[in-house]
Design a protein around this motif. Structure first.
Motif, PDB file in Angstrom:
ATOM      1  N   PRO A 117     -50.518 -18.906  20.538  1.00 46.42           N
ATOM      2  CA  PRO A 117     -49.445 -17.905  20.570  1.00 46.42           C
ATOM      3  C   PRO A 117     -49.365 -17.132  21.874  1.00 46.42           C
ATOM      4  CG  PRO A 117     -51.298 -17.084  19.297  1.00 46.42           C
ATOM      5  CD  PRO A 117     -51.638 -18.507  19.662  1.00 46.42           C
ATOM      6  N   THR A 118     -50.328 -17.336  22.781  1.00 51.15           N
ATOM      7  CA  THR A 118     -50.377 -16.521  24.004  1.00 51.15           C
ATOM      8  C   THR A 118     -50.234 -17.300  25.303  1.00 51.15           C
ATOM      9  OG1 THR A 118     -52.805 -16.662  24.056  1.00 51.15           O
ATOM     10  CG2 THR A 118     -51.835 -14.800  22.872  1.00 51.15           C
ATOM     11  N   SER A 119     -50.372 -18.630  25.285  1.00 52.49           N
ATOM     12  CA  SER A 119     -50.402 -19.415  26.530  1.00 52.49           C
ATOM     13  C   SER A 119     -49.136 -19.300  27.355  1.00 52.49           C
ATOM     14  CB  SER A 119     -50.675 -20.890  26.220  1.00 52.49           C
ATOM     15  OG  SER A 119     -51.931 -21.063  25.621  1.00 52.49           O
ATOM     16  N   SER A 120     -48.008 -19.030  26.700  1.00 48.35           N
ATOM     17  CA  SER A 120     -46.729 -18.993  27.395  1.00 48.35           C
ATOM     18  C   SER A 120     -46.449 -17.664  28.087  1.00 48.35           C
ATOM     19  CB  SER A 120     -45.594 -19.270  26.396  1.00 48.35           C
ATOM     20  OG  SER A 120     -45.555 -18.259  25.391  1.00 48.35           O
ATOM     21  N   GLN A 121     -47.332 -16.697  27.931  1.00 43.55           N
ATOM     22  CA  GLN A 121     -47.049 -15.347  28.413  1.00 43.55           C
ATOM     23  C   GLN A 121     -46.962 -15.254  29.934  1.00 43.55           C
ATOM     24  OE1 GLN A 121     -50.014 -12.837  26.557  1.00 43.55           O
ATOM     25  NE2 GLN A 121     -49.006 -12.915  24.553  1.00 43.55           N
ATOM     26  N   ASP A 122     -47.710 -16.118  30.645  1.00 44.02           N
ATOM     27  CA  ASP A 122     -47.706 -16.052  32.115  1.00 44.02           C
ATOM     28  C   ASP A 122     -46.313 -16.264  32.703  1.00 44.02           C
ATOM     29  OD1 ASP A 122     -50.365 -15.493  32.216  1.00 44.02           O
ATOM     30  OD2 ASP A 122     -50.988 -17.418  33.062  1.00 44.02           O
ATOM     31  N   ILE A 123     -45.480 -17.040  32.006  1.00 43.32           N
ATOM     32  CA  ILE A 123     -44.137 -17.307  32.543  1.00 43.32           C
ATOM     33  C   ILE A 123     -43.051 -16.705  31.649  1.00 43.32           C
ATOM     34  CG2 ILE A 123     -44.811 -19.357  33.849  1.00 43.32           C
ATOM     35  CD1 ILE A 123     -43.708 -21.067  31.579  1.00 43.32           C
ATOM     36  N   GLY A 124     -43.439 -15.871  30.706  1.00 53.71           N
ATOM     37  CA  GLY A 124     -42.467 -15.120  29.928  1.00 53.71           C
ATOM     38  C   GLY A 124     -41.610 -15.924  28.979  1.00 53.71           C
ATOM     39  N   LEU A 125     -42.173 -17.021  28.434  1.00 57.68           N
ATOM     40  CA  LEU A 125     -41.429 -17.842  27.475  1.00 57.68           C
ATOM     41  C   LEU A 125     -41.896 -17.552  26.050  1.00 57.68           C
ATOM     42  CD1 LEU A 125     -41.239 -21.444  29.008  1.00 57.68           C
ATOM     43  CD2 LEU A 125     -39.346 -19.872  28.614  1.00 57.68           C
ATOM     44  N   PRO A 126     -40.991 -17.608  25.064  1.00 54.32           N
ATOM     45  CA  PRO A 126     -41.431 -17.582  23.668  1.00 54.32           C
ATOM     46  C   PRO A 126     -42.307 -18.803  23.396  1.00 54.32           C
ATOM     47  CG  PRO A 126     -39.053 -17.272  23.855  1.00 54.32           C
ATOM     48  CD  PRO A 126     -39.528 -17.702  25.190  1.00 54.32           C
ATOM     49  N   ARG A 127     -43.251 -18.675  22.508  1.00 56.00           N
ATOM     50  CA  ARG A 127     -44.207 -19.764  22.293  1.00 56.00           C
ATOM     51  C   ARG A 127     -43.537 -21.060  21.863  1.00 56.00           C
ATOM     52  NH1 ARG A 127     -47.771 -18.479  16.908  1.00 56.00           N
ATOM     53  NH2 ARG A 127     -48.430 -20.611  17.330  1.00 56.00           N
ATOM     54  N   GLN A 128     -42.450 -20.983  21.088  1.00 53.62           N
ATOM     55  CA  GLN A 128     -41.803 -22.201  20.596  1.00 53.62           C
ATOM     56  C   GLN A 128     -41.049 -22.939  21.690  1.00 53.62           C
ATOM     57  OE1 GLN A 128     -40.968 -19.132  19.663  1.00 53.62           O
ATOM     58  NE2 GLN A 128     -38.761 -18.886  19.391  1.00 53.62           N
ATOM     59  N   GLN A 129     -40.875 -22.308  22.856  1.00 53.97           N
ATOM     60  CA  GLN A 129     -40.205 -22.965  23.978  1.00 53.97           C
ATOM     61  C   GLN A 129     -41.195 -23.493  25.028  1.00 53.97           C
ATOM     62  OE1 GLN A 129     -37.062 -20.580  25.710  1.00 53.97           O
ATOM     63  NE2 GLN A 129     -36.374 -19.828  23.713  1.00 53.97           N
TER      64      GLN A 129
END
Length: 310
Positions: free
Chosen positions: A136-148
């Motif tokens: 649930p957190t890996s996408s945070q560096d590039i500001g994407l929702p996790r499902q994207q």
């Protein structure tokens, strides 16, 4: 679409035995199918290259070794992954023009399902198909929702489209400009460039190590339903050993470790010493296990005392 399945992977010498397991498991899970492996060599010894050829050819496959252009990523951070982490970005340039579709697999994967089912997936006009990253957190560096945000360990690529749109050059440029701020350098760079431009695969084609957490505790915001994740949990097509607890280690308790070890035993690396098999590691494990059992005994004593007190 070619009748031959083309599979690429990238690794250094440390991961060469595990690339061999991935290749052998793919051949075993996909019988009566021509599979051509393409390995981007990031410093593999001649002995391990020979062992990889022996493994693949002995199971009826074909292996080609590709030399990477390391200058593309000189000076960029690799964290714990090594320079091989960047090479998947440039696969459209490394592969022969005659290859228009490619399946990229990380070397820490184990194939359980027939890859023809994955190979024939409809990309619906997208340059790549992938599985959402379960975290649930890996996408945070590039500001994407996790499902994207997809996991880059399994990628079904339309190389013709990549070349036509120069997508690998765009990802290279993004990595060079942003890698210092990214936790997952190649994965975030791929996701940033391909945002909204990838086809979702069923979760079973990249069963990541945190699948149970995604299925239960961490499902909020996930693009897969708990039932889809349950299918990945009980019937994975590809098991991806994400994280630092790998199945070739002594102190790994992944449910597919025994299956993995069974394939490893059929390779030239059978009987290899686990990299975490040291006196120091054994002491740490014994200490942690002792604390675990002490905690269980203490909790049992508290429950018993509370029960009698009642």
């Amino acid at each position: 679409m070619s009748d031959t399945i083309h599979i690429a992977t990238c690794c250094d010498d440390n991961f060469a035995p595990y690339a061999g397991v991935m290749m052998l498991s793919a051949l075993k899970a996909t019988p009566n199918t021509a599979i051509h492996f393409h390995l981007v060599d990031s410093g593999i010894t001649a002995a391990n290259i020979n062992a990889l050829h022996e493994t693949v050819q002995g199971a009826g496959g074909l292996l080609t070794i590709l030399e990477p252009d390391n200058s593309l990523y000189e000076g960029l951070p690799t964290h714990r992954y090594g320079p091989a982490v960047y090479h998947r970005i440039n696969l459209p340039a490394y592969m022969p023009e005659s290859v228009s579709r490619l399946l990229y697999l990380d070397s820490d994967t184990l194939i359980q399902g027939n890859l023809n089912d994955l190979w024939q997936s409809d990309l619906q006009g997208h340059p790549v198909a992938a599985v959402e990253n379960y975290s649930p957190t890996s996408s945070q560096d590039i500001g994407l929702p996790r499902q994207q945000y997809f996991n880059s360990g399994v990628l079904l690529m339309d190389l013709a489209q990549w070349r036509k749109e120069s997508l690998h050059h765009q990802v290279n440029d993004y990595a060079r400009e942003n890698a210092a701020t990214l936790t997952y350098v190649d994965q975030c760079s791929l996701n940033a460039v391909l945002r909204g431009h990838w086809q979702r695969l069923p979760a079973r084609w990249n069963q990541q190590a945190n699948v149970y957490k995604a299925m239960t505790r961490d499902n909020a915001g996930c693009g897969y339903t708990p039932q889809e994740l349950k299918e990945a949990f009980v019937n994975p097509g590809i098991v991806h050993f994400t994280g630092d607890k790998k199945p070739w280690m002594r102190y790994c308790f992944h449910p597919f470790k025994r299956t993995y070890q069974g394939v490893l035993a059929q390779t030239p690396w059978a009987g290899m010493t686990p990299p975490d098999d040291s006196l120091n590691t054994r002491f740490k494990y014994a200490t942690a296990l002792g604390k675990h059992w002490n905690n269980l005994r203490r909790k049992a004593w508290i429950r018993k005392a509370t029960h009698h007190g009642a």
